[in-house]
Design a protein around this motif. Sequence first.
Motif, PDB file in Angstrom:
ATOM      1  N   ASP A 230       1.748 -12.943  -7.003  1.00 45.96           N
ATOM      2  CA  ASP A 230       3.164 -12.218  -7.585  1.00 45.96           C
ATOM      3  C   ASP A 230       2.947 -11.624  -8.964  1.00 45.96           C
ATOM      4  O   ASP A 230       3.554 -10.568  -9.194  1.00 45.96           O
ATOM      5  CB  ASP A 230       4.324 -13.387  -7.064  1.00 45.96           C
ATOM      6  CG  ASP A 230       4.656 -13.500  -5.809  1.00 45.96           C
ATOM      7  OD1 ASP A 230       4.070 -12.624  -4.855  1.00 45.96           O
ATOM      8  OD2 ASP A 230       5.175 -14.457  -5.587  1.00 45.96           O
ATOM      9  N   ALA A 231       2.636 -12.536  -9.772  1.00 47.40           N
ATOM     10  CA  ALA A 231       2.201 -12.275 -11.250  1.00 47.40           C
ATOM     11  C   ALA A 231       1.580 -10.849 -11.332  1.00 47.40           C
ATOM     12  O   ALA A 231       1.892  -9.964 -12.376  1.00 47.40           O
ATOM     13  CB  ALA A 231       1.844 -13.289 -12.194  1.00 47.40           C
ATOM     14  N   GLN A 232       0.473 -10.702 -10.757  1.00 48.92           N
ATOM     15  CA  GLN A 232      -0.292  -9.667 -10.604  1.00 48.92           C
ATOM     16  C   GLN A 232       0.208  -8.384  -9.980  1.00 48.92           C
ATOM     17  O   GLN A 232       0.032  -7.357 -10.567  1.00 48.92           O
ATOM     18  CB  GLN A 232      -1.827 -10.081  -9.946  1.00 48.92           C
ATOM     19  CG  GLN A 232      -2.708 -11.044 -10.528  1.00 48.92           C
ATOM     20  CD  GLN A 232      -3.774 -11.368  -9.706  1.00 48.92           C
ATOM     21  OE1 GLN A 232      -4.044 -11.058  -8.634  1.00 48.92           O
ATOM     22  NE2 GLN A 232      -4.996 -11.622 -10.589  1.00 48.92           N
ATOM     23  N   ALA A 233       0.952  -8.562  -8.932  1.00 56.54           N
ATOM     24  CA  ALA A 233       1.585  -7.524  -8.432  1.00 56.54           C
ATOM     25  C   ALA A 233       2.531  -6.855  -9.384  1.00 56.54           C
ATOM     26  O   ALA A 233       2.765  -5.801  -9.484  1.00 56.54           O
ATOM     27  CB  ALA A 233       2.540  -7.995  -7.340  1.00 56.54           C
ATOM     28  N   GLU A 234       3.501  -7.756 -10.201  1.00 47.90           N
ATOM     29  CA  GLU A 234       4.256  -7.320 -11.267  1.00 47.90           C
ATOM     30  C   GLU A 234       3.608  -6.520 -12.215  1.00 47.90           C
ATOM     31  O   GLU A 234       4.037  -5.553 -12.706  1.00 47.90           O
ATOM     32  CB  GLU A 234       5.106  -8.180 -11.905  1.00 47.90           C
ATOM     33  CG  GLU A 234       6.209  -9.050 -11.026  1.00 47.90           C
ATOM     34  CD  GLU A 234       6.739 -10.294 -11.538  1.00 47.90           C
ATOM     35  OE1 GLU A 234       6.411 -10.521 -12.763  1.00 47.90           O
ATOM     36  OE2 GLU A 234       7.600 -10.975 -10.821  1.00 47.90           O
ATOM     37  N   ASP A 235       2.426  -7.085 -12.681  1.00 43.52           N
ATOM     38  CA  ASP A 235       1.642  -6.425 -13.827  1.00 43.52           C
ATOM     39  C   ASP A 235       0.971  -5.098 -13.301  1.00 43.52           C
ATOM     40  O   ASP A 235       0.966  -3.953 -13.991  1.00 43.52           O
ATOM     41  CB  ASP A 235       0.314  -7.472 -14.034  1.00 43.52           C
ATOM     42  CG  ASP A 235      -0.314  -6.921 -15.239  1.00 43.52           C
ATOM     43  OD1 ASP A 235      -0.128  -5.980 -15.817  1.00 43.52           O
ATOM     44  OD2 ASP A 235      -1.622  -7.273 -15.720  1.00 43.52           O
ATOM     45  N   LEU A 236       0.631  -4.978 -11.916  1.00 41.41           N
ATOM     46  CA  LEU A 236       0.047  -3.687 -11.623  1.00 41.41           C
ATOM     47  C   LEU A 236       1.264  -2.599 -11.521  1.00 41.41           C
ATOM     48  O   LEU A 236       1.090  -1.557 -11.670  1.00 41.41           O
ATOM     49  CB  LEU A 236      -0.611  -3.900  -9.910  1.00 41.41           C
ATOM     50  CG  LEU A 236      -1.808  -4.602 -10.236  1.00 41.41           C
ATOM     51  CD1 LEU A 236      -2.457  -4.992  -8.720  1.00 41.41           C
ATOM     52  CD2 LEU A 236      -2.952  -3.799 -10.707  1.00 41.41           C
ATOM     53  N   THR A 237       2.499  -3.207 -11.099  1.00 37.69           N
ATOM     54  CA  THR A 237       3.491  -2.100 -11.101  1.00 37.69           C
ATOM     55  C   THR A 237       4.005  -1.531 -12.664  1.00 37.69           C
ATOM     56  O   THR A 237       4.179  -0.480 -12.464  1.00 37.69           O
ATOM     57  CB  THR A 237       4.822  -3.021 -10.375  1.00 37.69           C
ATOM     58  OG1 THR A 237       4.483  -3.409  -9.137  1.00 37.69           O
ATOM     59  CG2 THR A 237       6.015  -2.171 -10.290  1.00 37.69           C
ATOM     60  N   ALA A 238       3.920  -2.638 -13.391  1.00 40.58           N
ATOM     61  CA  ALA A 238       4.145  -2.220 -14.609  1.00 40.58           C
ATOM     62  C   ALA A 238       3.027  -1.196 -15.139  1.00 40.58           C
ATOM     63  O   ALA A 238       3.402  -0.280 -16.155  1.00 40.58           O
ATOM     64  CB  ALA A 238       4.117  -3.530 -15.620  1.00 40.58           C
ATOM     65  N   ARG A 239       1.645  -1.144 -14.854  1.00 40.30           N
ATOM     66  CA  ARG A 239       0.895  -0.098 -14.978  1.00 40.30           C
ATOM     67  C   ARG A 239       0.809   1.066 -14.257  1.00 40.30           C
ATOM     68  O   ARG A 239       0.025   1.905 -14.356  1.00 40.30           O
ATOM     69  CB  ARG A 239      -0.650  -0.934 -15.002  1.00 40.30           C
ATOM     70  CG  ARG A 239      -0.838  -2.259 -15.995  1.00 40.30           C
ATOM     71  CD  ARG A 239      -2.077  -2.961 -15.517  1.00 40.30           C
ATOM     72  NE  ARG A 239      -2.198  -4.211 -16.184  1.00 40.30           N
ATOM     73  CZ  ARG A 239      -3.016  -4.230 -17.118  1.00 40.30           C
ATOM     74  NH1 ARG A 239      -3.821  -3.217 -17.544  1.00 40.30           N
ATOM     75  NH2 ARG A 239      -3.170  -5.226 -17.927  1.00 40.30           N
ATOM     76  N   GLY A 240       1.738   1.254 -13.226  1.00 43.02           N
ATOM     77  CA  GLY A 240       1.812   2.435 -12.669  1.00 43.02           C
ATOM     78  C   GLY A 240       1.146   2.214 -11.132  1.00 43.02           C
ATOM     79  O   GLY A 240       0.939   3.382 -10.695  1.00 43.02           O
TER      80      GLY A 240
END
Length: 238
Positions: free
Chosen positions: A216-226
């Motif tokens: 879940d945290a990685q998904a948020e990080d990837l979303t923030a990175r576009g």
Amino acid sequence: MVGVQDEIDFTSPRGRLATRLSDVIERRWPAEVQAIGVHGSLAHGDDHDGSDVNLTVLTYRAGAGPRPALRKVDGILVDLRVTTADECLRRVRELTPRWPLEAERFVTTRPLHDPRGLFARHRDAHLGRLAEARPHEFSSLARHDWEVASAAHSRAVRLAEYYDTDAALVMMADARLHAALVTGLLSRTYFRNPADAVKRTGVAGADVQELGKILDAQAEDLTARGCPVDGTLRDLFE
């Protein structure tokens, strides 16, 4: 990045075997082989009983030289990889979702026979490729690994619900590894092997719930990175 030894320990059984293998290959295929190198534990100077001998042979043309092989010699596992120098140069400039597990070989291979300095040139070519890579390129590769990790994690949850523990453990191992690759890609960190990857990224002991939170945290990080992990049908083809 992971460092290597200034000198290979040729006094160990693995070092002596690597030397013997290199000598045999040079004698049998003198007109076909351009370079022979070793990576893995021998290159790092920390080989021990149970370590492998990882040998890379660069040839002038495809199909020349020794055949690739994976088998034990005198009780030591030998992983012999054979490719052309041109193909190897192409690979070192190619970034894939498995980059965190492939880069170690590109960067740390030590020459046993390399009169033209090919391994050093390939290392420099790989480092140059990393220097020119844009952040979104690594994020896109990381998203691929995240999707694999998420799918494996979902299967593990379902299998556990049906009390298929053995299969769930296999899926969890796959999920942990690909979650570790996500971290490696986003931080541009490479690992020596899958075990090193899950250990250094802290997912080795993560249970189903813990790994779910990590994903879940990685998904948020990837979303923030576009690079959001979910989207519309239109997004799939863009």
